[in-house]
Design an enzyme around this catalytic site. Structure first.
Site, mmCIF file in Angstrom:
data_model
loop_
_atom_site.group_PDB
_atom_site.id
_atom_site.type_symbol
_atom_site.label_atom_id
_atom_site.label_comp_id
_atom_site.label_asym_id
_atom_site.label_seq_id
_atom_site.Cartn_x
_atom_site.Cartn_y
_atom_site.Cartn_z
ATOM 1 N N CYS A 193 0.834 -1.207 0.000
ATOM 2 C CA CYS A 193 0.000 0.000 0.000
ATOM 3 C C CYS A 193 0.868 1.257 0.000
ATOM 4 C CB CYS A 193 -0.990 -0.012 1.175
ATOM 5 S SG CYS A 193 -0.393 0.714 2.699
ATOM 6 N N CYS A 246 2.637 2.041 3.229
ATOM 7 C CA CYS A 246 3.767 1.139 3.481
ATOM 8 C C CYS A 246 4.969 1.554 2.632
ATOM 9 C CB CYS A 246 3.365 -0.306 3.203
ATOM 10 S SG CYS A 246 2.337 -1.038 4.503
ATOM 11 N N ASP A 284 0.159 15.784 5.248
ATOM 12 C CA ASP A 284 -0.750 15.354 4.189
ATOM 13 C C ASP A 284 -0.419 16.132 2.909
ATOM 14 O OD1 ASP A 284 -3.840 13.917 4.218
ATOM 15 O OD2 ASP A 284 -3.294 15.169 2.508
ATOM 16 N N HIS A 298 1.344 -2.738 8.948
ATOM 17 C CA HIS A 298 0.157 -2.526 8.108
ATOM 18 C C HIS A 298 -1.093 -3.028 8.821
ATOM 19 C CE1 HIS A 298 -2.166 -1.845 4.451
ATOM 20 N NE2 HIS A 298 -2.829 -2.931 4.818
ATOM 21 N N ASN A 338 -11.014 7.889 9.112
ATOM 22 C CA ASN A 338 -12.083 7.404 8.246
ATOM 23 C C ASN A 338 -11.987 5.880 8.166
ATOM 24 O OD1 ASN A 338 -12.967 10.050 7.619
ATOM 25 N ND2 ASN A 338 -11.363 10.251 6.072
ATOM 26 N N GLY A 384 -15.491 6.878 4.112
ATOM 27 C CA GLY A 384 -14.685 7.704 3.212
ATOM 28 C C GLY A 384 -13.196 7.426 3.274
ATOM 29 N N HIS A 425 -4.987 5.457 9.452
ATOM 30 C CA HIS A 425 -4.301 6.734 9.670
ATOM 31 C C HIS A 425 -5.239 7.674 10.396
ATOM 32 C CE1 HIS A 425 -6.214 6.598 5.706
ATOM 33 N NE2 HIS A 425 -6.517 7.877 5.855
ATOM 34 N N HIS A 483 -5.958 11.633 10.869
ATOM 35 C CA HIS A 483 -5.698 12.989 10.391
ATOM 36 C C HIS A 483 -5.657 13.889 11.616
ATOM 37 C CE1 HIS A 483 -6.981 12.239 6.080
ATOM 38 N NE2 HIS A 483 -7.630 11.258 6.665
HETATM 39 P P1 AMP Z 1 -8.391 9.085 3.702
HETATM 40 O O1 AMP Z 1 -9.264 9.664 2.643
HETATM 41 O O2 AMP Z 1 -8.912 9.266 5.101
HETATM 42 O O3 AMP Z 1 -8.007 7.664 3.410
HETATM 43 O O4 AMP Z 1 -7.054 9.943 3.701
HETATM 44 C C1 AMP Z 1 -5.990 9.679 2.857
HETATM 45 C C2 AMP Z 1 -5.117 10.893 2.885
HETATM 46 O O5 AMP Z 1 -3.858 10.547 2.374
HETATM 47 C C3 AMP Z 1 -5.641 12.058 2.049
HETATM 48 O O6 AMP Z 1 -5.861 13.189 2.885
HETATM 49 C C4 AMP Z 1 -4.525 12.304 1.034
HETATM 50 O O7 AMP Z 1 -4.320 13.664 0.747
HETATM 51 C C5 AMP Z 1 -3.331 11.677 1.737
HETATM 52 N N1 AMP Z 1 -2.252 11.217 0.868
HETATM 53 C C6 AMP Z 1 -2.339 10.368 -0.186
HETATM 54 N N2 AMP Z 1 -1.121 10.147 -0.713
HETATM 55 C C7 AMP Z 1 -0.244 10.845 0.034
HETATM 56 C C8 AMP Z 1 1.178 11.020 0.005
HETATM 57 N N3 AMP Z 1 1.946 10.407 -0.914
HETATM 58 N N4 AMP Z 1 1.749 11.824 0.932
HETATM 59 C C9 AMP Z 1 0.989 12.444 1.850
HETATM 60 N N5 AMP Z 1 -0.342 12.313 1.947
HETATM 61 C C10 AMP Z 1 -0.962 11.531 1.049
#
Ligand code: AMP
Length: 108
Positions: free
Chosen positions: A2, A5, A28, A44, A82, A88, A95, A97
């Site tokens: 993923c 990871c 982010d 993971h 989420n 979502g 993770h 936020h």
């Molecule tokens: P979620 O929608 O809760 O799964 O959040 C995924 C988050 O990962 C989103 O806010 C994206 O902006 C963030 N994201 C995706 N790829 C990356 C990356 N390479 N570096 C930093 N943040 C990322």
């Protein structure tokens, strides 16, 4: 593997805020607030549904440290995780936020 990871393995670059043996906090890529940090376990785990109380306990301390590091602990911040499709969740690696840096709009 993923995307988170790959970030942990260094295959994808990140802007690290704080790290220890078990957790990583990084900015982010598409921030929703002046401070928007993602906090992940290095192991993971798909979502909050698969979390264990032990990892959650250690993650709690780490998240508090992140809040202090970004200067948000006293002014306040929001934590969001989420879960699954209806929640979502876009990346299937749990993770949190951490949103901060301004007075955030009320969600509920
Ligand atoms: P979620 O929608 O809760 O799964 O959040 C995924 C988050 O990962 C989103 O806010 C994206 O902006 C963030 N994201 C995706 N790829 C990356 C990356 N390479 N570096 C930093 N943040 C990322």
């Amino acid at each position: 593997m993923c995307i988170f990871c790959k970030i942990i393995d260094g295959e994808i670059p990140n802007k690290t805020v704080l790290e220890n043996d078990n957790f990583l906090a990084f900015e982010d890529i598409n921030p929703s607030a002046p401070i928007h940090v993602l906090i992940i376990p290095k192991v993971h785990i798909q979502s909050f549904n698969e979390m264990t109380p032990n990892i959650m306990a250690d993650m709690t301390s780490f998240i508090q440290e992140v809040a202090l590091t970004v200067g948000a602990k006293s002014d306040g911040y929001r934590l969001i995780t989420n879960i699954g499709e209806n929640g979502g969740q876009g990346v299937s690696h749990i993770h949190f936020h951490l949103l901060a840096g301004e007075k955030l709009g009320k969600l509920i």
